[in-house]
Design a protein around this motif. Structure first.
Motif, PDB file in Angstrom:
ATOM      1  N   ASP A   1     108.029 -11.742  92.292  1.00 50.14           N
ATOM      2  CA  ASP A   1     106.825 -12.354  92.841  1.00 50.14           C
ATOM      3  C   ASP A   1     105.694 -11.341  92.956  1.00 50.14           C
ATOM      4  O   ASP A   1     104.610 -11.661  93.427  1.00 50.14           O
ATOM      5  CB  ASP A   1     107.110 -12.987  94.207  1.00 50.14           C
ATOM      6  CG  ASP A   1     107.788 -12.016  95.170  1.00 50.14           C
ATOM      7  OD1 ASP A   1     107.877 -10.806  94.849  1.00 50.14           O
ATOM      8  OD2 ASP A   1     108.241 -12.476  96.239  1.00 50.14           O
ATOM      9  N   ARG A   2     105.937 -10.107  92.537  1.00 51.16           N
ATOM     10  CA  ARG A   2     104.891  -9.081  92.532  1.00 51.16           C
ATOM     11  C   ARG A   2     103.925  -9.356  91.384  1.00 51.16           C
ATOM     12  O   ARG A   2     104.357  -9.489  90.238  1.00 51.16           O
ATOM     13  CB  ARG A   2     105.524  -7.697  92.382  1.00 51.16           C
ATOM     14  CG  ARG A   2     104.543  -6.532  92.361  1.00 51.16           C
ATOM     15  CD  ARG A   2     103.932  -6.302  93.731  1.00 51.16           C
ATOM     16  NE  ARG A   2     104.910  -5.878  94.708  1.00 51.16           N
ATOM     17  CZ  ARG A   2     105.171  -4.603  95.005  1.00 51.16           C
ATOM     18  NH1 ARG A   2     104.520  -3.633  94.376  1.00 51.16           N
ATOM     19  NH2 ARG A   2     106.059  -4.299  95.933  1.00 51.16           N
ATOM     20  N   PRO A   3     102.605  -9.453  91.628  1.00 52.98           N
ATOM     21  CA  PRO A   3     101.654  -9.742  90.548  1.00 52.98           C
ATOM     22  C   PRO A   3     101.605  -8.606  89.524  1.00 52.98           C
ATOM     23  O   PRO A   3     101.810  -7.443  89.874  1.00 52.98           O
ATOM     24  CB  PRO A   3     100.317  -9.895  91.275  1.00 52.98           C
ATOM     25  CG  PRO A   3     100.490  -9.188  92.581  1.00 52.98           C
ATOM     26  CD  PRO A   3     101.936  -9.327  92.948  1.00 52.98           C
ATOM     27  N   PRO A   4     101.347  -8.934  88.270  1.00 50.58           N
ATOM     28  CA  PRO A   4     101.350  -7.911  87.216  1.00 50.58           C
ATOM     29  C   PRO A   4     100.412  -6.750  87.487  1.00 50.58           C
ATOM     30  O   PRO A   4     100.719  -5.608  87.131  1.00 50.58           O
ATOM     31  CB  PRO A   4     100.912  -8.700  85.966  1.00 50.58           C
ATOM     32  CG  PRO A   4     101.282 -10.105  86.262  1.00 50.58           C
ATOM     33  CD  PRO A   4     101.100 -10.283  87.742  1.00 50.58           C
ATOM     34  N   GLN A   5      99.258  -7.022  88.116  1.00 46.63           N
ATOM     35  CA  GLN A   5      98.294  -5.944  88.348  1.00 46.63           C
ATOM     36  C   GLN A   5      98.804  -4.901  89.343  1.00 46.63           C
ATOM     37  O   GLN A   5      98.264  -3.806  89.425  1.00 46.63           O
ATOM     38  CB  GLN A   5      96.947  -6.503  88.820  1.00 46.63           C
ATOM     39  CG  GLN A   5      96.992  -7.283  90.121  1.00 46.63           C
ATOM     40  CD  GLN A   5      97.172  -8.765  89.894  1.00 46.63           C
ATOM     41  OE1 GLN A   5      97.736  -9.169  88.870  1.00 46.63           O
ATOM     42  NE2 GLN A   5      96.671  -9.583  90.817  1.00 46.63           N
ATOM     43  N   ASP A   6      99.844  -5.249  90.091  1.00 46.00           N
ATOM     44  CA  ASP A   6     100.417  -4.299  91.044  1.00 46.00           C
ATOM     45  C   ASP A   6     101.589  -3.523  90.462  1.00 46.00           C
ATOM     46  O   ASP A   6     102.257  -2.771  91.174  1.00 46.00           O
ATOM     47  CB  ASP A   6     100.893  -5.034  92.306  1.00 46.00           C
ATOM     48  CG  ASP A   6      99.737  -5.593  93.120  1.00 46.00           C
ATOM     49  OD1 ASP A   6      98.579  -5.203  92.843  1.00 46.00           O
ATOM     50  OD2 ASP A   6      99.988  -6.434  94.010  1.00 46.00           O
TER      51      ASP A   6
ATOM     52  N   GLU B   1     109.466  -8.550  79.342  1.00 48.65           N
ATOM     53  CA  GLU B   1     108.798  -9.829  79.595  1.00 48.65           C
ATOM     54  C   GLU B   1     108.629  -9.970  81.108  1.00 48.65           C
ATOM     55  O   GLU B   1     109.433  -9.452  81.887  1.00 48.65           O
ATOM     56  CB  GLU B   1     109.643 -10.974  79.032  1.00 48.65           C
ATOM     57  CG  GLU B   1     108.997 -12.342  79.182  1.00 48.65           C
ATOM     58  CD  GLU B   1     107.676 -12.430  78.452  1.00 48.65           C
ATOM     59  OE1 GLU B   1     106.636 -12.472  79.160  1.00 48.65           O
ATOM     60  OE2 GLU B   1     107.667 -12.438  77.217  1.00 48.65           O
ATOM     61  N   TYR B   2     107.559 -10.659  81.527  1.00 51.49           N
ATOM     62  CA  TYR B   2     107.281 -10.869  82.953  1.00 51.49           C
ATOM     63  C   TYR B   2     107.383 -12.354  83.268  1.00 51.49           C
ATOM     64  O   TYR B   2     106.855 -13.194  82.541  1.00 51.49           O
ATOM     65  CB  TYR B   2     105.876 -10.356  83.288  1.00 51.49           C
ATOM     66  CG  TYR B   2     105.412 -10.695  84.689  1.00 51.49           C
ATOM     67  CD1 TYR B   2     105.693  -9.858  85.760  1.00 51.49           C
ATOM     68  CD2 TYR B   2     104.682 -11.855  84.934  1.00 51.49           C
ATOM     69  CE1 TYR B   2     105.272 -10.170  87.042  1.00 51.49           C
ATOM     70  CE2 TYR B   2     104.255 -12.181  86.207  1.00 51.49           C
ATOM     71  CZ  TYR B   2     104.542 -11.324  87.259  1.00 51.49           C
ATOM     72  OH  TYR B   2     104.129 -11.635  88.534  1.00 51.49           O
ATOM     73  N   LEU B   3     108.103 -12.680  84.358  1.00 52.30           N
ATOM     74  CA  LEU B   3     108.187 -14.061  84.817  1.00 52.30           C
ATOM     75  C   LEU B   3     108.035 -14.087  86.337  1.00 52.30           C
ATOM     76  O   LEU B   3     108.798 -13.432  87.056  1.00 52.30           O
ATOM     77  CB  LEU B   3     109.526 -14.690  84.424  1.00 52.30           C
ATOM     78  CG  LEU B   3     109.765 -16.138  84.907  1.00 52.30           C
ATOM     79  CD1 LEU B   3     108.692 -17.070  84.354  1.00 52.30           C
ATOM     80  CD2 LEU B   3     111.153 -16.612  84.499  1.00 52.30           C
ATOM     81  N   ASN B   4     107.027 -14.824  86.796  1.00 50.92           N
ATOM     82  CA  ASN B   4     106.767 -14.933  88.233  1.00 50.92           C
ATOM     83  C   ASN B   4     107.793 -15.876  88.861  1.00 50.92           C
ATOM     84  O   ASN B   4     107.856 -17.057  88.541  1.00 50.92           O
ATOM     85  CB  ASN B   4     105.346 -15.470  88.453  1.00 50.92           C
ATOM     86  CG  ASN B   4     104.922 -15.382  89.908  1.00 50.92           C
ATOM     87  OD1 ASN B   4     105.744 -15.532  90.811  1.00 50.92           O
ATOM     88  ND2 ASN B   4     103.645 -15.152  90.133  1.00 50.92           N
ATOM     89  N   ARG B   5     108.589 -15.351  89.781  1.00 46.58           N
ATOM     90  CA  ARG B   5     109.657 -16.154  90.373  1.00 46.58           C
ATOM     91  C   ARG B   5     109.135 -17.179  91.381  1.00 46.58           C
ATOM     92  O   ARG B   5     109.897 -18.037  91.859  1.00 46.58           O
ATOM     93  CB  ARG B   5     110.701 -15.239  91.022  1.00 46.58           C
ATOM     94  CG  ARG B   5     110.258 -14.554  92.284  1.00 46.58           C
ATOM     95  CD  ARG B   5     111.299 -13.533  92.745  1.00 46.58           C
ATOM     96  NE  ARG B   5     112.641 -14.060  92.778  1.00 46.58           N
ATOM     97  CZ  ARG B   5     113.748 -13.320  92.578  1.00 46.58           C
ATOM     98  NH1 ARG B   5     113.639 -12.021  92.347  1.00 46.58           N
ATOM     99  NH2 ARG B   5     114.920 -13.878  92.636  1.00 46.58           N
ATOM    100  N   ASP B   6     107.844 -17.114  91.728  1.00 42.03           N
ATOM    101  CA  ASP B   6     107.261 -18.088  92.646  1.00 42.03           C
ATOM    102  C   ASP B   6     106.871 -19.393  91.954  1.00 42.03           C
ATOM    103  O   ASP B   6     106.524 -20.366  92.623  1.00 42.03           O
ATOM    104  CB  ASP B   6     106.024 -17.491  93.336  1.00 42.03           C
ATOM    105  CG  ASP B   6     106.397 -16.557  94.487  1.00 42.03           C
ATOM    106  OD1 ASP B   6     107.570 -16.614  94.919  1.00 42.03           O
ATOM    107  OD2 ASP B   6     105.540 -15.774  94.923  1.00 42.03           O
ATOM    108  N   LEU B   7     106.906 -19.408  90.625  1.00 44.73           N
ATOM    109  CA  LEU B   7     106.585 -20.644  89.913  1.00 44.73           C
ATOM    110  C   LEU B   7     107.613 -21.721  90.274  1.00 44.73           C
ATOM    111  O   LEU B   7     108.803 -21.423  90.463  1.00 44.73           O
ATOM    112  CB  LEU B   7     106.601 -20.411  88.402  1.00 44.73           C
ATOM    113  CG  LEU B   7     105.503 -19.491  87.852  1.00 44.73           C
ATOM    114  CD1 LEU B   7     105.737 -19.227  86.376  1.00 44.73           C
ATOM    115  CD2 LEU B   7     104.129 -20.119  88.074  1.00 44.73           C
ATOM    116  N   PRO B   8     107.188 -22.994  90.390  1.00 44.43           N
ATOM    117  CA  PRO B   8     108.097 -24.060  90.827  1.00 44.43           C
ATOM    118  C   PRO B   8     109.363 -24.180  89.976  1.00 44.43           C
ATOM    119  O   PRO B   8     110.436 -24.478  90.477  1.00 44.43           O
ATOM    120  CB  PRO B   8     107.234 -25.321  90.721  1.00 44.43           C
ATOM    121  CG  PRO B   8     105.830 -24.832  90.830  1.00 44.43           C
ATOM    122  CD  PRO B   8     105.821 -23.482  90.168  1.00 44.43           C
TER     123      PRO B   8
END
Length: 308
Positions: A93-98, A110-117
């Motif tokens: 859930d850490r944003p890519p810019q961080d 690869e990046y995947l945001n775990r907060d996505l539904p």
């Protein structure tokens, strides 16, 4: 050298290393196992993940960012050290810019945001996709690959009288180290071409099937005491068919700093090389490069004489 092709990847067990904290690791592993072609193994720390990478062959790593003893970047660094051909998915859930993306370097991430539904539903698909992409890449390349290939192209190998010199040199190298095979190879765009080989009948190997593709990325001599213990190469059928057990490779570096080839030793039993032996192998690689440069200079001088 060895990254599985798409066909080979399908035949192999697609074991995925999942790295997350105690509370979330079960859900991540379940999301991977739900994807029919994937099988999850678990780790809950950077140390645990590193140990897993040493012990078994995996085709992908899915890691959280925040871990008890470090971050996902530490896991990715471990991947780069122990299995650089293996891609990673940063599931966080850490944003890519961080995130310090410079740490990714040559590793496929690869990046995947775990907060996505639907994040967990998508995780298996994303993991499969990055595995396939990794397979299509085929092998690691230096960042300055185009410049390296341009340097290699400057050497008129087919026109240079080097065959006898290099055959004598590989005979000497094999005798000096009491090795089964010694060879001098140039690393071209898609294959390694052998200019001379003592102890085996080798003309060329694709870069997917040559350890030198990895060795050339190291500044120092690369030694593999037993390929069976190295996850990068222990699934490579070509190496197994050749009976290769141990390997040592030293860079042939052109005057402009580009690595164009390797001088290597292969044996059919487990073997180590001490610091003095590694230095001697590097000396032989420099000798091979000097022979190339001398022949090239003489050929250029003769061309200038004819032009005059």
């Amino acid at each position: 050298m060895s990254k599985a092709t798409s066909e080979e990847t399908t035949d192999l067990s697609r074991t995925v290393l999942c790295v997350d904290d105690d509370e979330r690791i079960g859900a991540v592993a379940e999301a991977i196992d739900t994807e029919g072609t994937l099988s999850a193994v678990e780790a809950t720390s950077v140390e645990g993940a590193t140990q897993r990478l040493r012990e078994e062959s995996v085709v992908c790593v899915v890691t959280s960012y925040e871990l008890s003893d470090g971050t996902g970047m530490d896991v990715i660094r471990a991947v780069r050290e122990h299995a650089p051909q293996v891609p990673s998915v940063l599931f966080t859930d850490r944003p890519p810019q961080d995130i310090d993306t410079d740490s990714f370097e040559e590793t496929i991430v690869e990046y995947l945001n775990r907060d996505l539904p639907d994040a967990h539903d998508r995780l298996g698909f994303i993991t499969n996709d990055v595995i396939e992409h990794s397979a299509q890449v085929g092998f690691l390349r230096p960042d300055d690959e185009e410049e390296r290939l341009a340097t290699l192209a400057e050497y008129d190998i087919d026109e240079l009288p080097i065959e006898e010199s290099f055959e004598r040199l590989t005979d000497l190298i094999a005798s000096h180290f009491d090795a089964g095979v010694a060879f001098i190879g140039l690393i071209e765009k898609d294959e390694e071409s052998f200019l001379a080989c003592h102890g085996a009948d080798l003309d060329s190997l694709t870069r997917e099937d040559t350890i030198c593709t990895h060795s050339m990325l190291q500044e120092d001599v690369m030694v593999i005491e037993d390929i069976a213990d190295d996850n990068r190469f222990n699934k490579n059928e070509q190496l197994e068919n050749l009976g290769i057990v141990s390997y040592a490779g030293a860079n042939m570096t052109a005057p402009n700093g580009q690595v164009i080839g390797q001088v290597c030793l292969i044996d059919f039993e487990r073997r180590s090389y001490d610091a003095e032996e590694r230095a001697e192998l590097q000396d032989f690689a420099e000798t091979a490069m000097e022979i190339l440069d001398l022949r090239q200079s003489l050929r250029a001088a003769r061309g200038e004489e004819v032009a005059q």
